[in-house]
Write an enzyme that holds these catalytic residues in place. Structure first.
Site, PDB file in Angstrom:
ATOM      1  CB  CYS A 134      -0.918  -0.038   1.224  1.00 30.76           C
ATOM      2  SG  CYS A 134      -1.906   1.447   1.444  1.00 30.76           S
ATOM      3  CB  CYS A 137      -0.454   2.358   4.085  1.00 33.29           C
ATOM      4  SG  CYS A 137      -2.055   1.894   3.449  1.00 33.29           S
ATOM      5  CG  ASP A 138       3.217   0.807   4.520  1.00 41.37           C
ATOM      6  OD1 ASP A 138       3.013   1.286   5.647  1.00 41.37           O
ATOM      7  OD2 ASP A 138       2.726  -0.260   4.144  1.00 41.37           O
TER       8      ASP A 138
HETATM    9  C1  LIG Z   1       0.396  -4.126   5.099  1.00 45.27           C
HETATM   10  C2  LIG Z   1      -0.767  -3.161   5.095  1.00 45.27           C
HETATM   11  C3  LIG Z   1      -0.583  -1.899   5.646  1.00 45.27           C
HETATM   12  C4  LIG Z   1      -1.641  -0.991   5.658  1.00 45.27           C
HETATM   13  N1  LIG Z   1      -1.440   0.235   6.211  1.00 45.27           N
HETATM   14  C5  LIG Z   1      -2.470   1.111   6.273  1.00 45.27           C
HETATM   15  C6  LIG Z   1      -2.281   2.387   6.878  1.00 45.27           C
HETATM   16  O1  LIG Z   1      -1.187   2.729   7.326  1.00 45.27           O
HETATM   17  N2  LIG Z   1      -3.352   3.221   6.910  1.00 45.27           N
HETATM   18  C7  LIG Z   1      -4.582   2.872   6.384  1.00 45.27           C
HETATM   19  O2  LIG Z   1      -5.522   3.665   6.483  1.00 45.27           O
HETATM   20  N3  LIG Z   1      -4.769   1.679   5.809  1.00 45.27           N
HETATM   21  C8  LIG Z   1      -3.752   0.795   5.733  1.00 45.27           C
HETATM   22  N4  LIG Z   1      -3.927  -0.413   5.125  1.00 45.27           N
HETATM   23  C9  LIG Z   1      -5.247  -0.727   4.558  1.00 45.27           C
HETATM   24  C10 LIG Z   1      -6.217  -1.089   5.698  1.00 45.27           C
HETATM   25  O3  LIG Z   1      -5.605  -2.050   6.520  1.00 45.27           O
HETATM   26  C11 LIG Z   1      -7.525  -1.632   5.119  1.00 45.27           C
HETATM   27  O4  LIG Z   1      -8.087  -0.688   4.250  1.00 45.27           O
HETATM   28  C12 LIG Z   1      -8.507  -1.901   6.255  1.00 45.27           C
HETATM   29  O5  LIG Z   1      -7.949  -2.810   7.188  1.00 45.27           O
HETATM   30  C13 LIG Z   1      -9.825  -2.477   5.727  1.00 45.27           C
HETATM   31  O6  LIG Z   1     -10.627  -2.781   6.822  1.00 45.27           O
HETATM   32  P1  LIG Z   1     -11.784  -3.877   6.720  1.00 45.27           P
HETATM   33  O7  LIG Z   1     -12.347  -3.993   8.083  1.00 45.27           O
HETATM   34  O8  LIG Z   1     -12.685  -3.539   5.608  1.00 45.27           O
HETATM   35  O9  LIG Z   1     -11.070  -5.225   6.284  1.00 45.27           O
HETATM   36  P2  LIG Z   1      -9.836  -6.080   6.918  1.00 45.27           P
HETATM   37  O10 LIG Z   1      -8.885  -5.219   7.646  1.00 45.27           O
HETATM   38  O11 LIG Z   1      -9.373  -6.875   5.762  1.00 45.27           O
HETATM   39  O12 LIG Z   1     -10.570  -6.991   7.986  1.00 45.27           O
HETATM   40  C14 LIG Z   1     -11.408  -8.024   7.615  1.00 45.27           C
HETATM   41  C15 LIG Z   1     -11.553  -9.003   8.750  1.00 45.27           C
HETATM   42  O13 LIG Z   1     -12.512  -9.982   8.387  1.00 45.27           O
HETATM   43  C16 LIG Z   1     -12.007 -11.260   8.720  1.00 45.27           C
HETATM   44  N5  LIG Z   1     -12.611 -12.260   7.847  1.00 45.27           N
HETATM   45  C17 LIG Z   1     -12.332 -12.550   6.557  1.00 45.27           C
HETATM   46  N6  LIG Z   1     -13.106 -13.535   6.131  1.00 45.27           N
HETATM   47  C18 LIG Z   1     -13.898 -13.880   7.169  1.00 45.27           C
HETATM   48  C19 LIG Z   1     -14.907 -14.847   7.370  1.00 45.27           C
HETATM   49  N7  LIG Z   1     -15.275 -15.707   6.398  1.00 45.27           N
HETATM   50  N8  LIG Z   1     -15.514 -14.924   8.577  1.00 45.27           N
HETATM   51  C20 LIG Z   1     -15.163 -14.080   9.587  1.00 45.27           C
HETATM   52  N9  LIG Z   1     -14.203 -13.140   9.453  1.00 45.27           N
HETATM   53  C21 LIG Z   1     -13.588 -13.053   8.270  1.00 45.27           C
HETATM   54  C22 LIG Z   1     -10.506 -11.146   8.533  1.00 45.27           C
HETATM   55  O14 LIG Z   1      -9.841 -12.159   9.265  1.00 45.27           O
HETATM   56  C23 LIG Z   1     -10.275  -9.754   9.107  1.00 45.27           C
HETATM   57  O15 LIG Z   1     -10.138  -9.823  10.485  1.00 45.27           O
HETATM   58  C24 LIG Z   1      -2.895  -1.349   5.106  1.00 45.27           C
HETATM   59  C25 LIG Z   1      -3.080  -2.619   4.546  1.00 45.27           C
HETATM   60  C26 LIG Z   1      -2.032  -3.525   4.545  1.00 45.27           C
HETATM   61  C27 LIG Z   1      -2.229  -4.892   3.960  1.00 45.27           C
END
Ligand SMILES: Cc1cc2nc3c(=O)[nH]c(=O)nc-3n(C[C@H](O)[C@H](O)[C@H](O)COP(=O)(O)OP(=O)(O)OC[C@H]3O[C@@H](n4cnc5c(N)ncnc54)[C@H](O)[C@@H]3O)c2cc1C
Length: 308
Positions: A134, A137-138
């Protein structure tokens, strides 16, 4: 089966936890089926520097732990299992996790997306230490440094153009002889003076001791092996939304992301979606959190209409 929950939230990342905070404060006693890797994508990163409200960088896992505690404080219950199926055809709906069916009047899907990785021997070792997915992000950590991007689609073009405002030079490694990205995005990249492309080139590994110092790549036509000095490798080969278990129950877009209308409503009334599972565009913690808030408010208002 136990009595139906008002709302089951599937996913324990920023979107799911924010939905849990709002739903529990609205007295909906949500059950969060948080996944076997709770916390979501921010568990994979070190310092988060762009989440509002923190004047100092906060570690991703610490942010997620505090976020979850905040939801628990207002009564959200957690089950750290993956949901394996939902049944959306009858009400109450059913969510199955670890072989047990849970009934719910409303569901919020917040299962996020997973970055695609190259599968290099040292890729996971250097994750967050020079290997990133990302740029938004980084990328800031690589001000005036040389970085490498892998990919050839729109994700790679976006990541590269974001990095071009920060890094001194960018090398794109692409396994084909042309980009798959839209022409407008590809042209912007190709015309940029600080970006070069090595075509027909695949990455073989990431090099370094404690942090990335280079990558080893190979030209697929000449079979020549090269080593590039770089501070970072941005893997930009796309994301896969975690929607496999929903496929025959909720409408998905052609790219596999959940289809939503009217803010957070899915194709089934009473089932809402938030965060990266429905948003292939912004993919940030703060936008996922906003989606979680919206989904909880939409679920609360929809449930209220069902009681009249
Ligand atoms: C390495 C990295 C660094 C990042 N750094 C930043 C940053 O500095 N700032 C920023 O704003 N964004 C950052 N991002 C992006 C940010 O992390 C995502 O946009 C954000 O986490 C999305 O949130 P979410 O809740 O939609 O999904 P996710 O964070 O993907 O969470 C989804 C959750 O659902 C769970 N899940 C999946 N399938 C199932 C299932 N079948 N049943 C139950 N649970 C399930 C997963 O285990 C997870 O816990 C980064 C991403 C990455 C990969």
């Amino acid at each position: 089966m136990s009595d139906p929950r008002n709302v089951i939230i599937i996913g324990g990342g920023p979107a799911g936890l924010t939905a849990a905070i709002y739903a529990s404060r609205a007295q909906l006693q949500p059950l969060v089926i948080a996944g076997t890797i709770p916390g979501g994508q921010l568990m994979l990163t070190s310092h988060v520097e762009n989440f509002p409200g923190f004047d100092e960088p906060i570690l991703g896992p610490e942010l997620m732990e505090r976020w979850r505690k905040q939801a628990m404080r207002y009564g959200a219950e957690f089950l750290d299992e993956d949901a394996t199926a939902i049944s959306a055809t009858e009400r109450p709906f059913t969510v199955t996790a670890a072989g047990t069916p849970y009934a719910a009047r409303a569901i919020i899907v917040a299962t996020g997306a997973s970055a695609k990785w190259l599968g290099l021997p040292n890729e996971q070792k250097f994750m967050g230490k020079g290997v990133h997915t990302c740029a938004q992000c980084d990328g800031f950590a690589y001000k005036n440094k040389e970085v490498v991007v892998v990919g050839g689609g729109d994700t790679a073009m976006e990541e590269t153009l974001t990095l071009a405002k920060i890094a001194s030079h960018i090398t794109i490694l692409h396994r084909r002889g042309e980009f798959r990205a839209s022409k407008i995005m590809a042209d912007r990249v190709l015309q940029h003076p600080n970006i070069r492309v090595l075509w027909n080139t695949v990455v073989e590994d990431v090099l370094g001791d404690t942090r990335v110092t280079g990558v080893r790549a190979r030209n697929t036509e000449t079979h020549e092996s090269i080593e590039l000095t770089t501070s970072a490798l941005f893997v930009a080969i796309g994301y896969a939304p975690n929607t496999g278990f929903l496929r025959d129950q909720l409408a998905l877009r052609p790219n596999g992301y959940l289809e939503v209308q009217q803010h957070t409503r899915t194709s089934v009334e009473g089932i809402f979606a938030a965060g990266d599972v429905e948003d292939a565009h912004y993919r940030q913690a703060v936008t996922a959190a906003a989606g979680g808030c919206m989904a909880a408010i939409d679920a609360e208002r929809w449930l209220a209409t069902q009681e009249n």
